[in-house]
Design a protein around this motif. Structure first.
Motif, PDB file in Angstrom:
ATOM      1  N   VAL A  25       0.839  -1.209   0.000  1.00  0.00           N
ATOM      2  CA  VAL A  25       0.000   0.000   0.000  1.00  0.00           C
ATOM      3  C   VAL A  25       0.869   1.252   0.000  1.00  0.00           C
ATOM      4  CG1 VAL A  25      -1.685   1.327   1.329  1.00  0.00           C
ATOM      5  CG2 VAL A  25      -1.941  -1.154   1.102  1.00  0.00           C
ATOM      6  N   PHE A  26       1.907   1.276   0.834  1.00  0.00           N
ATOM      7  CA  PHE A  26       2.782   2.443   0.931  1.00  0.00           C
ATOM      8  C   PHE A  26       3.522   2.675  -0.386  1.00  0.00           C
ATOM      9  CE2 PHE A  26       6.813   4.465   2.374  1.00  0.00           C
ATOM     10  CZ  PHE A  26       6.253   5.657   2.820  1.00  0.00           C
ATOM     11  N   SER A  27       3.978   1.611  -1.038  1.00  0.00           N
ATOM     12  CA  SER A  27       4.674   1.742  -2.316  1.00  0.00           C
ATOM     13  C   SER A  27       3.742   2.298  -3.391  1.00  0.00           C
ATOM     14  CB  SER A  27       5.238   0.383  -2.755  1.00  0.00           C
ATOM     15  OG  SER A  27       6.175  -0.114  -1.822  1.00  0.00           O
ATOM     16  N   CYS A  28       2.525   1.799  -3.421  1.00  0.00           N
ATOM     17  CA  CYS A  28       1.550   2.289  -4.409  1.00  0.00           C
ATOM     18  C   CYS A  28       1.234   3.764  -4.182  1.00  0.00           C
ATOM     19  CB  CYS A  28       0.277   1.454  -4.346  1.00  0.00           C
ATOM     20  SG  CYS A  28       0.475  -0.243  -4.950  1.00  0.00           S
ATOM     21  N   LEU A  29       1.159   4.192  -2.925  1.00  0.00           N
ATOM     22  CA  LEU A  29       0.895   5.596  -2.626  1.00  0.00           C
ATOM     23  C   LEU A  29       2.056   6.480  -3.088  1.00  0.00           C
ATOM     24  CD1 LEU A  29      -0.737   5.381   0.932  1.00  0.00           C
ATOM     25  CD2 LEU A  29      -1.861   5.895  -1.249  1.00  0.00           C
ATOM     26  N   LEU A  30       3.270   6.020  -2.896  1.00  0.00           N
ATOM     27  CA  LEU A  30       4.433   6.788  -3.349  1.00  0.00           C
ATOM     28  C   LEU A  30       4.451   6.902  -4.880  1.00  0.00           C
ATOM     29  CD1 LEU A  30       7.284   5.515  -0.995  1.00  0.00           C
ATOM     30  CD2 LEU A  30       6.132   7.735  -0.943  1.00  0.00           C
ATOM     31  N   LEU A  31       4.160   5.807  -5.558  1.00  0.00           N
ATOM     32  CA  LEU A  31       4.119   5.846  -7.026  1.00  0.00           C
ATOM     33  C   LEU A  31       2.984   6.735  -7.515  1.00  0.00           C
ATOM     34  CD1 LEU A  31       4.843   2.087  -7.830  1.00  0.00           C
ATOM     35  CD2 LEU A  31       6.422   4.016  -7.983  1.00  0.00           C
ATOM     36  N   LEU A  32       1.869   6.740  -6.788  1.00  0.00           N
ATOM     37  CA  LEU A  32       0.765   7.631  -7.139  1.00  0.00           C
ATOM     38  C   LEU A  32       1.168   9.091  -6.950  1.00  0.00           C
ATOM     39  CD1 LEU A  32      -2.207   7.943  -7.963  1.00  0.00           C
ATOM     40  CD2 LEU A  32      -2.811   7.774  -5.544  1.00  0.00           C
ATOM     41  N   LEU A  33       1.901   9.377  -5.891  1.00  0.00           N
ATOM     42  CA  LEU A  33       2.400  10.736  -5.665  1.00  0.00           C
ATOM     43  C   LEU A  33       3.293  11.183  -6.813  1.00  0.00           C
ATOM     44  CD1 LEU A  33       2.867  13.230  -3.832  1.00  0.00           C
ATOM     45  CD2 LEU A  33       4.769  11.952  -2.791  1.00  0.00           C
ATOM     46  N   LEU A  34       4.169  10.297  -7.250  1.00  0.00           N
ATOM     47  CA  LEU A  34       5.033  10.617  -8.385  1.00  0.00           C
ATOM     48  C   LEU A  34       4.211  10.851  -9.649  1.00  0.00           C
ATOM     49  CD1 LEU A  34       7.760  10.859  -9.790  1.00  0.00           C
ATOM     50  CD2 LEU A  34       7.892   8.369  -9.860  1.00  0.00           C
ATOM     51  N   SER A  35       3.166  10.073  -9.831  1.00  0.00           N
ATOM     52  CA  SER A  35       2.345  10.194 -11.037  1.00  0.00           C
ATOM     53  C   SER A  35       1.645  11.547 -11.124  1.00  0.00           C
ATOM     54  CB  SER A  35       1.303   9.073 -11.079  1.00  0.00           C
ATOM     55  OG  SER A  35       1.919   7.795 -11.101  1.00  0.00           O
ATOM     56  N   THR A  36       1.358  12.172  -9.989  1.00  0.00           N
ATOM     57  CA  THR A  36       0.676  13.464 -10.027  1.00  0.00           C
ATOM     58  C   THR A  36       1.530  14.556 -10.656  1.00  0.00           C
ATOM     59  OG1 THR A  36       1.455  14.017  -7.785  1.00  0.00           O
ATOM     60  CG2 THR A  36      -0.668  12.887  -7.974  1.00  0.00           C
ATOM     61  N   LEU A  37       2.850  14.365 -10.700  1.00  0.00           N
ATOM     62  CA  LEU A  37       3.722  15.376 -11.293  1.00  0.00           C
ATOM     63  C   LEU A  37       3.487  15.541 -12.791  1.00  0.00           C
ATOM     64  CD1 LEU A  37       7.131  14.716  -9.493  1.00  0.00           C
ATOM     65  CD2 LEU A  37       5.642  16.706  -9.229  1.00  0.00           C
ATOM     66  N   PHE A  38       2.924  14.520 -13.434  1.00  0.00           N
ATOM     67  CA  PHE A  38       2.686  14.622 -14.871  1.00  0.00           C
ATOM     68  C   PHE A  38       1.637  15.688 -15.194  1.00  0.00           C
ATOM     69  CE2 PHE A  38       4.629  10.472 -14.474  1.00  0.00           C
ATOM     70  CZ  PHE A  38       5.467  10.435 -15.582  1.00  0.00           C
ATOM     71  N   CYS A  39       0.875  16.128 -14.193  1.00  0.00           N
ATOM     72  CA  CYS A  39      -0.091  17.216 -14.409  1.00  0.00           C
ATOM     73  C   CYS A  39       0.597  18.551 -14.647  1.00  0.00           C
ATOM     74  CB  CYS A  39      -1.018  17.338 -13.197  1.00  0.00           C
ATOM     75  SG  CYS A  39      -2.036  15.880 -12.882  1.00  0.00           S
ATOM     76  N   TYR A  40       1.898  18.644 -14.318  1.00  0.00           N
ATOM     77  CA  TYR A  40       2.613  19.918 -14.406  1.00  0.00           C
ATOM     78  C   TYR A  40       3.745  19.887 -15.429  1.00  0.00           C
ATOM     79  CZ  TYR A  40       0.207  20.208  -9.931  1.00  0.00           C
ATOM     80  OH  TYR A  40      -0.755  20.196  -8.955  1.00  0.00           O
ATOM     81  N   VAL A  41       3.863  18.803 -16.176  1.00  0.00           N
ATOM     82  CA  VAL A  41       4.940  18.662 -17.153  1.00  0.00           C
ATOM     83  C   VAL A  41       4.644  19.523 -18.386  1.00  0.00           C
ATOM     84  CG1 VAL A  41       6.050  17.051 -18.747  1.00  0.00           C
ATOM     85  CG2 VAL A  41       5.615  16.376 -16.376  1.00  0.00           C
ATOM     86  N   HIS A  42       5.697  20.113 -18.951  1.00  0.00           N
ATOM     87  CA  HIS A  42       5.585  20.882 -20.192  1.00  0.00           C
ATOM     88  C   HIS A  42       6.677  20.414 -21.155  1.00  0.00           C
ATOM     89  CE1 HIS A  42       2.580  23.990 -19.140  1.00  0.00           C
ATOM     90  NE2 HIS A  42       2.956  23.685 -17.906  1.00  0.00           N
ATOM     91  N   PRO A  43       6.436  20.511 -22.455  1.00  0.00           N
ATOM     92  CA  PRO A  43       7.435  20.087 -23.440  1.00  0.00           C
ATOM     93  C   PRO A  43       8.755  20.821 -23.242  1.00  0.00           C
ATOM     94  CG  PRO A  43       5.333  20.499 -24.505  1.00  0.00           C
ATOM     95  CD  PRO A  43       5.190  20.979 -23.088  1.00  0.00           C
ATOM     96  N   SER A  44       9.826  20.115 -23.481  1.00  0.00           N
ATOM     97  CA  SER A  44      11.145  20.706 -23.328  1.00  0.00           C
ATOM     98  C   SER A  44      11.525  21.481 -24.587  1.00  0.00           C
ATOM     99  CB  SER A  44      12.184  19.612 -23.059  1.00  0.00           C
ATOM    100  OG  SER A  44      13.492  20.155 -23.076  1.00  0.00           O
ATOM    101  N   ILE A  45      12.168  22.625 -24.367  1.00  0.00           N
ATOM    102  CA  ILE A  45      12.688  23.394 -25.506  1.00  0.00           C
ATOM    103  C   ILE A  45      13.701  22.557 -26.284  1.00  0.00           C
ATOM    104  CG2 ILE A  45      13.981  25.467 -26.142  1.00  0.00           C
ATOM    105  CD1 ILE A  45      11.242  26.081 -25.204  1.00  0.00           C
TER     106      ILE A  45
END
Length: 482
Positions: A25-45
C-alpha cells in the motif's frame, strides 16, 4: 531489539503478517504521488519541438537514418509526438503512459525473477518487487530526463520497458512446456522495439544467445528454434541500428580522445557503481529483501556468489560503454537512468544468491547465532555510516513532497501557461520572454529558452509562428513590432 545479544536468540526476526500488505500500500501511494507530477509537465525546448518540424513522415525518417541515427523505433516515436496536434494534455498523458508501461514491465520482470528462484508467497514477492520499483524511482539519476521529457522517454525508458517485457516473456517461456505463438510473436516485437529504440540494449543479444545455447545443449528442439529466430531478429535489429549511415555522420560531430576514452569509461563506471552501492536506500532495500525472503526456500542458482555480485557492475559497464565511446565524454543522466534499472535487476539476483549461500552454510547452533548477530550488527553499522543528509535531500520521494509544499510545480505550470498566452497575443516576430521561475528544487524542470538565438529557441518559435524567442534577462524588452 536487545534480544539479538541473547545467546538464546535464534537469529531471525519474525515477519509480521500485515507488513507485506503495508509495504504494498505504501509503495503504491508513493508511485501515485510521483504520477501526479505529470499534471505539471511541459514540453522541453530541447529536441521536443525540433523533432516535430517535418512535412513528410517517411522523408523525415529517411533523413534521420541517413544523417543522424539508426534508432528506427525511437526516431519514429519522437517524430510522432503529441505536440504535432498542439495538445499539451495528450503530451502529458503519453508521458504518463510511458511511466506506467515501464513500471508494469519492471514490476513484471522482478516478480518473474522472484517466482523463478524463490518459493515465497505472492504478497511477500509483490512487496519486495514494489519496494524495488520505489527504490528505482527514488534513486533514479534524473527524473526529468527519464519520464518528464518526451524525446528522452521514447529513446531510453520505453525501449528499456520493451527489453524488460522481453525478459519476462523469456522467464515464462522457460517455465512453460512449450512457448505459445503469442509468446513468440510478442517476443519478436519487443526485441524489435528494444533494439530499435536504443543500441545500448545490445545486452539483449548475449542473454538470448545463452538461452539458445542451453536449449541446444539440452536438445530442446522447440525452444531451440524459438530462441534461434529471436536471436536472428536481435542480430538484424542491432546491425540496422549500428550500421546506419547517420551514426557515422553524427560521430563526426563528436571528437573522441583515442584510447583515453576507455579509461574514462572505466573511471565513470567504477565511481558510479560505488556511489550506487553505498547508497543508504539500497542498503535498506537489501536488508528488507534478505529479511523477507530468507525464511523461504530458494531454488539453485547456476552462478557463483562472486559472479552474482559482479553482475550489476557488468550491466553498468556494458550499458555505459556505447554512450561513452560515442560521445567521448561522460554520458548524460538519461543514460545512467537506463543503467540504474539494470543495476538494480542484477543486484536483486545477487541478493537472492546471497540468501541461498548463507542458508547453505553449516554451523553449530552457537556459531550460527553468533554469525547472525554479527551480520546484523555489521549491517546496522554500515547503514548508519552510509546515511547522510545529502542522500536524503537528493531522494526523489523527499524532494517531491517538499516541492509541493513550496508550490514549485504549480508555479512552474502557471508560468508556462502565461508564457503560451503571451506568445499567442504578441505581434512581434522576435519575442523576449521572462525566464521560467522556480527552477531550484523543481522535480519537473529540465531546460528553458536561452538568451542567445539557439536552434532550440528557433524551433520553439516556429512552433508558435514566430521567427525567434529569447530569454529576457534585463526585464526591459517589449514584444511589439519595431
Amino acid at each position: 531489539m536487545y534480544r539479538i545479544f541473547s545467546t538464546q536468540w535464534d537469529g531471525r526476526f519474525r515477519l509480521p503478517r500485515l507488513l507485506p500488505a503495508l509495504i504494498i500500500v505504501f509503495s503504491c501511494l508513493l508511485l501515485l504521488l510521483l504520477s501526479t507530477l505529470f499534471c505539471y509537465v511541459h514540453p522541453s525546448i530541447l529536441d521536443d519541438y525540433e523533432n516535430i518540424a517535418w512535412l513528410g513522415f517517411l522523408k523525415r525518417q529517411g533523413y534521420l537514418f541517413l544523417e543522424w541515427s539508426g534508432r528506427y523505433f525511437s526516431n519514429a516515436a519522437v517524430s510522432l509526438s503529441p505536440l504535432r496536434g498542439h495538445s499539451l494534455t495528450d503530451y502529458r498523458w503519453v508521458l504518463l503512459g510511458v511511466f506506467l508501461l515501464f513500471t508494469v514491465s519492471f514490476l513484471t520482470l522482478l516478480l518473474a525473477l522472484l517466482r523463478r528462484f524463490s518459493k515465497a508467497p505472492v504478497p511477500v514477492r509483490l512487496a519486495t518487487a514494489l519496494a524495488g520499483i520505489v527504490l528505482f524511482c527514488n534513486n533514479i539519476p534524473s527524473l526529468q530526463e527519464g519520464f518528464f521529457w518526451y524525446s528522452s522517454a521514447m529513446t531510453y525508458m520505453l525501449p528499456v520497458a520493451a527489453a524488460f517485457g522481453l525478459f519476462s516473456l523469456l522467464f515464462y517461456a522457460e517455465a512453460s512446456a512449450s512457448p505459445s505463438w503469442f509468446t513468440r510473436i510478442v517476443s519478436l516485437l519487443l526485441a524489435i522495439v528494444a533494439l530499435g529504440g536504443n543500441e545500448t540494449l545490445y545486452i539483449c543479444l548475449p542473454i538470448v544467445f545463452v538461452l539458445w545455447w542451453q536449449a541446444r545443449r539440452r536438445a530442446d528442439i522447440v525452444r531451440q528454434k524459438f530462441y534461434f529466430w529471436l536471436l536472428l531478429t536481435t542480430v538484424l535489429c542491432l546491425l540496422i541500428s549500428l550500421l546506419a549511415p547517420g551514426n557515422y555522420v553524427r560521430q563526426s560531430l563528436n571528437p573522441r580522445p583515442g584510447i583515453g576514452v576507455l579509461f574514462l569509461w572505466l573511471k565513470v563506471s567504477l565511481l558510479t557503481g560505488w556511489s550506487w552501492l553505498s547508497n543508504p536506500f539500497l542498503l535498506l532495500f537489501s536488508g528488507l529483501t534478505v529479511w523477507f525472503l530468507s525464511g523461504y526456500e530458494l531454488k539453485i542458482f547456476r552462478i557463483r556468489l562472486w559472479q552474482a555480485f559482479l553482475l550489476p557492475f557488468l550491466f553498468l559497464l556494458l550499458l555505459l560503454l556505447p554512450a561513452t565511446l560515442g560521445l567521448g565524454e561522460q554520458p548524460p543522466p538519461r543514460v545512467f537512468n537506463e543503467a540504474y534499472a539494470f543495476f538494480l535487476l542484477g543486484w536483486l539476483v545477487f541478493l537472492l544468491r546471497l540468501i541461498q549461500y548463507l542458508a547453505a552454510l553449516q554451523f553449530s547452533k552457537s556459531q550460527f547465532t553468533f554469525l547472525r548477530q554479527a551480520s546484523l550488527i555489521a549491517y546496522l553499522l554500515l547503514l548508519l555510516v552510509s546515511f547522510n543528509t545529502n542522500d536524503l535531500r537528493q531522494a526523489n520521494f523527499f524532494r517531491i513532497p517538499k516541492s509541493y509544499l513550496r508550490h514549485i510545480p504549480q508555479q512552474y505550470d502557471h508560468a508556462w501557461l502565461a508564457r503560451y498566452a503571451e506568445i499567442a497575443t504578441a505581434t512581434a516576430d522576435t519575442l523576449y520572454l521572462k525566464p521560467i521561475p522556480a527552477k531550484s528544487g523543481n522535480p519537473v524542470f529540465f531546460f528553458d529558452i536561452t538568451f542567445w538565438p539557439s536552434n532550440s529557441n528557433r524551433f520553439f518559435a516556429q512552433y508558435w509562428g514566430r521567427k525567434m524567442v529569447l530569454a529576457d534577462t534585463t526585464g526591459h524588452k517589449i514584444n511589439a513590432p519595431r
